[in-house]
Motif scaffolding. Structure first.
Motif, PDB file in Angstrom:
ATOM      1  N   GLY A 170      71.475  30.435  32.778  1.00 50.15           N
ATOM      2  CA  GLY A 170      72.348  29.549  32.128  1.00 50.15           C
ATOM      3  C   GLY A 170      71.757  28.642  31.158  1.00 50.15           C
ATOM      4  O   GLY A 170      72.389  28.509  29.905  1.00 50.15           O
ATOM      5  N   TYR A 171      70.947  27.943  31.425  1.00 49.72           N
ATOM      6  CA  TYR A 171      70.185  27.174  30.922  1.00 49.72           C
ATOM      7  C   TYR A 171      69.283  27.480  29.684  1.00 49.72           C
ATOM      8  O   TYR A 171      69.271  27.077  28.733  1.00 49.72           O
ATOM      9  CB  TYR A 171      69.305  25.867  31.724  1.00 49.72           C
ATOM     10  CG  TYR A 171      70.130  25.088  32.569  1.00 49.72           C
ATOM     11  CD1 TYR A 171      71.180  24.280  32.027  1.00 49.72           C
ATOM     12  CD2 TYR A 171      69.821  25.013  33.764  1.00 49.72           C
ATOM     13  CE1 TYR A 171      71.861  23.304  32.713  1.00 49.72           C
ATOM     14  CE2 TYR A 171      70.464  24.384  34.999  1.00 49.72           C
ATOM     15  CZ  TYR A 171      71.405  23.217  34.396  1.00 49.72           C
ATOM     16  OH  TYR A 171      72.416  22.531  35.050  1.00 49.72           O
ATOM     17  N   TYR A 206      81.012  34.879  36.404  1.00 48.77           N
ATOM     18  CA  TYR A 206      81.177  33.662  37.429  1.00 48.77           C
ATOM     19  C   TYR A 206      81.624  34.036  38.319  1.00 48.77           C
ATOM     20  O   TYR A 206      82.216  33.136  39.578  1.00 48.77           O
ATOM     21  CB  TYR A 206      81.769  32.300  36.716  1.00 48.77           C
ATOM     22  CG  TYR A 206      80.801  31.502  35.920  1.00 48.77           C
ATOM     23  CD1 TYR A 206      79.894  30.631  36.158  1.00 48.77           C
ATOM     24  CD2 TYR A 206      80.928  31.964  34.441  1.00 48.77           C
ATOM     25  CE1 TYR A 206      79.038  30.042  35.212  1.00 48.77           C
ATOM     26  CE2 TYR A 206      80.076  31.330  33.468  1.00 48.77           C
ATOM     27  CZ  TYR A 206      79.152  30.464  33.859  1.00 48.77           C
ATOM     28  OH  TYR A 206      78.264  29.901  32.699  1.00 48.77           O
ATOM     29  N   ALA A 207      81.800  35.278  38.957  1.00 43.10           N
ATOM     30  CA  ALA A 207      82.803  35.677  40.022  1.00 43.10           C
ATOM     31  C   ALA A 207      81.954  35.241  41.379  1.00 43.10           C
ATOM     32  O   ALA A 207      82.516  34.974  42.378  1.00 43.10           O
ATOM     33  CB  ALA A 207      82.913  37.283  39.869  1.00 43.10           C
ATOM     34  N   ARG A 208      80.572  35.450  41.595  1.00 43.25           N
ATOM     35  CA  ARG A 208      79.835  35.242  42.606  1.00 43.25           C
ATOM     36  C   ARG A 208      79.870  33.749  42.868  1.00 43.25           C
ATOM     37  O   ARG A 208      79.827  33.255  44.038  1.00 43.25           O
ATOM     38  CB  ARG A 208      78.352  35.239  42.480  1.00 43.25           C
ATOM     39  CG  ARG A 208      78.031  36.975  42.584  1.00 43.25           C
ATOM     40  CD  ARG A 208      76.474  37.203  42.253  1.00 43.25           C
ATOM     41  NE  ARG A 208      76.209  38.650  42.543  1.00 43.25           N
ATOM     42  CZ  ARG A 208      76.038  39.240  43.619  1.00 43.25           C
ATOM     43  NH1 ARG A 208      76.037  38.510  44.927  1.00 43.25           N
ATOM     44  NH2 ARG A 208      75.715  40.578  43.949  1.00 43.25           N
ATOM     45  N   MET A 209      79.831  32.744  41.741  1.00 40.63           N
ATOM     46  CA  MET A 209      80.027  31.333  42.186  1.00 40.63           C
ATOM     47  C   MET A 209      81.423  30.833  42.742  1.00 40.63           C
ATOM     48  O   MET A 209      81.454  30.073  43.476  1.00 40.63           O
ATOM     49  CB  MET A 209      79.707  30.665  40.992  1.00 40.63           C
ATOM     50  CG  MET A 209      79.479  29.123  41.130  1.00 40.63           C
ATOM     51  SD  MET A 209      78.912  28.400  39.458  1.00 40.63           S
ATOM     52  CE  MET A 209      77.290  28.964  39.319  1.00 40.63           C
ATOM     53  N   LEU A 241      84.139  27.121  31.960  1.00 40.13           N
ATOM     54  CA  LEU A 241      84.038  27.717  33.612  1.00 40.13           C
ATOM     55  C   LEU A 241      83.091  27.225  34.328  1.00 40.13           C
ATOM     56  O   LEU A 241      83.096  26.669  35.417  1.00 40.13           O
ATOM     57  CB  LEU A 241      84.204  29.227  33.669  1.00 40.13           C
ATOM     58  CG  LEU A 241      85.513  30.095  33.248  1.00 40.13           C
ATOM     59  CD1 LEU A 241      85.278  31.432  33.187  1.00 40.13           C
ATOM     60  CD2 LEU A 241      86.600  29.647  34.173  1.00 40.13           C
ATOM     61  N   SER A 242      81.946  27.189  33.708  1.00 37.62           N
ATOM     62  CA  SER A 242      80.633  26.572  34.518  1.00 37.62           C
ATOM     63  C   SER A 242      81.056  24.867  34.766  1.00 37.62           C
ATOM     64  O   SER A 242      80.603  24.659  35.844  1.00 37.62           O
ATOM     65  CB  SER A 242      79.514  26.640  33.511  1.00 37.62           C
ATOM     66  OG  SER A 242      78.120  25.911  34.045  1.00 37.62           O
ATOM     67  N   ASN A 243      81.457  24.228  33.736  1.00 36.43           N
ATOM     68  CA  ASN A 243      81.827  23.046  34.204  1.00 36.43           C
ATOM     69  C   ASN A 243      82.764  22.609  35.287  1.00 36.43           C
ATOM     70  O   ASN A 243      82.635  22.076  36.104  1.00 36.43           O
ATOM     71  CB  ASN A 243      82.246  22.410  32.839  1.00 36.43           C
ATOM     72  CG  ASN A 243      80.856  21.906  31.928  1.00 36.43           C
ATOM     73  OD1 ASN A 243      80.017  21.793  32.355  1.00 36.43           O
ATOM     74  ND2 ASN A 243      81.373  21.287  30.695  1.00 36.43           N
ATOM     75  N   ALA A 244      83.986  23.276  35.137  1.00 38.27           N
ATOM     76  CA  ALA A 244      84.920  23.525  36.104  1.00 38.27           C
ATOM     77  C   ALA A 244      84.360  23.914  37.472  1.00 38.27           C
ATOM     78  O   ALA A 244      84.627  23.070  38.451  1.00 38.27           O
ATOM     79  CB  ALA A 244      86.118  24.630  35.973  1.00 38.27           C
ATOM     80  N   LEU A 245      83.408  24.910  37.593  1.00 39.24           N
ATOM     81  CA  LEU A 245      82.999  25.176  39.205  1.00 39.24           C
ATOM     82  C   LEU A 245      81.859  23.943  39.201  1.00 39.24           C
ATOM     83  O   LEU A 245      81.683  23.799  40.608  1.00 39.24           O
ATOM     84  CB  LEU A 245      82.211  26.577  38.945  1.00 39.24           C
ATOM     85  CG  LEU A 245      83.325  27.714  38.830  1.00 39.24           C
ATOM     86  CD1 LEU A 245      82.437  28.942  38.391  1.00 39.24           C
ATOM     87  CD2 LEU A 245      84.186  27.809  40.112  1.00 39.24           C
TER      88      LEU A 245
END
Length: 338
Positions: A170-171, A206-209, A241-245
């Motif tokens: 992601g980074y 992002y399903a796995r996360m 979504l990344s921030n939400a998780l």
């Protein structure tokens, strides 16, 4: 009368101040001329007539020189407001005095130094950009190798390592996106898209996360056709979504779409954003209170999202209550096709 902006006074006052020695010499010459006739006890009629004639001639010269002064000032003032500094040296007025020639040499010397520094800066930025691009592409090879190893090797921490590897990817993707910001407009491909398909692709990534963190996803079906760039909008949704998780340890993430208003809303039940940070979340590098607690925060995610959404002629809005979650809305109905 036009104002002289530098001294904040009328232009004619600035001219009188500049020519005060010449005006003083003219007045002094008239006074001395009349005084000599008066001391010699001679009739003052003829010298007074000559003095008036002399003052009239000097007045005409004064107004002529003032008109030249005003034209010169306006020409230089227009050059000051012109952004094209590359041709500034060619547009400088012809020097009429030694001091003006010296000033022009000084200006031309400074312009040459600026040109050299600009070229050096552009070259350094190009080298840095080329290195970052090369690094981002080269790092994909060991990332792919690590993913392959994790898929074949059994270990207790495999899932955790997969999660960390996912963050690294992601980074890398974020850095590549940041590099393409300058040429983003030329990379856009605006066409009609199904919003639900774009959101599903981002959710699938992002399903796995979601599973690993045991975060419930509330994502009802909807059908909404929009005009956008699918690739870049998907990147924006992925970042949200990344921030939400990242900032939700327990609870849920809900995704809603108001098809009539073309409004997509992603809401989480995480830690929220401090009130004093809300107005600055789109600034580059700003991490806020949450970022200081979360050491891996870069302060680039929402900055990139805002830049991309603005380029797409969409609108991004964030509402949050600290301790109760964050709601991110993307308005998609105002796309402009150039």
């Amino acid at each position: 009368m036009k104002k002289n902006e530098d001294s904040d006074q009328p232009l004619w006052k600035a001219y009188i101040k500049e020519e005060k020695y010449w005006l003083g010499a003219v007045a002094g010459a008239v006074i001395v001329f009349l005084l000599m006739f008066w001391l010699c006890q001679l009739p003052l009629t003829v010298p007074a007539y000559l003095a008036c004639l002399y003052l009239i001639c000097q007045s005409g010269l004064f107004f002529y020189r003032f008109s030249q002064f005003r034209k010169y000032h306006e020409y230089l003032e227009n050059m000051t407001g012109c952004p094209e500094t590359d041709t500034l040296g060619e547009r400088l007025p012809k020097d009429t005095t030694v001091c003006e020639a010296d000033y022009q040499k000084l200006v031309l010397g400074l312009l040459e130094k600026k040109r050299i520094l600009t070229e050096e800066q552009i070259e350094k930025e190009k080298e840095a950009s080329d290195y970052e691009t090369l690094w981002a592409h080269q790092i994909k090879v060991p990332i792919a190798a690590m993913r392959l190893i994790l898929q074949t090797e059994e270990c207790e921490c495999r899932e955790e390592l997969k999660g960390k590897l996912f963050e690294v990817e992601g980074y890398v993707e974020m850095m590549l996106c940041y590099q393409r910001l300058g040429s983003l407009h030329g990379d856009l491909a605006i066409h009609s898209c199904e919003l639900e398909d774009i959101v599903r692709k981002a959710v699938h990534k992002y399903a796995r996360m979601f599973i690993r963190k045991k975060i419930r996803l509330d994502f009802p079906d909807f059908h909404c056709q929009i005009l956008t760039d699918e690739k870049w909008l998907q990147f924006v949704i992925e970042q949200i979504l990344s921030n939400a998780l990242k900032y939700t340890q327990a609870g849920s993430v809900s995704i809603r779409c108001d098809c009539e208003q073309k409004l997509l809303t992603i809401q989480d039940t995480g830690i929220g954003i401090a009130p004093e940070d809300i107005s600055r979340v789109f600034e580059r590098g700003f991490t806020g209170e949450n970022g200081r607690n979360e050491r891996t925060s870069t302060g680039l995610g929402l900055y990139l999202c805002n830049r991309i959404v603005t380029e797409l002629s969409h609108e991004l809005r964030i509402d949050s209550v600290q301790g109760s979650g964050t709601s991110v809305s993307i308005r998609l109905d105002n796309i402009t096709i150039l």
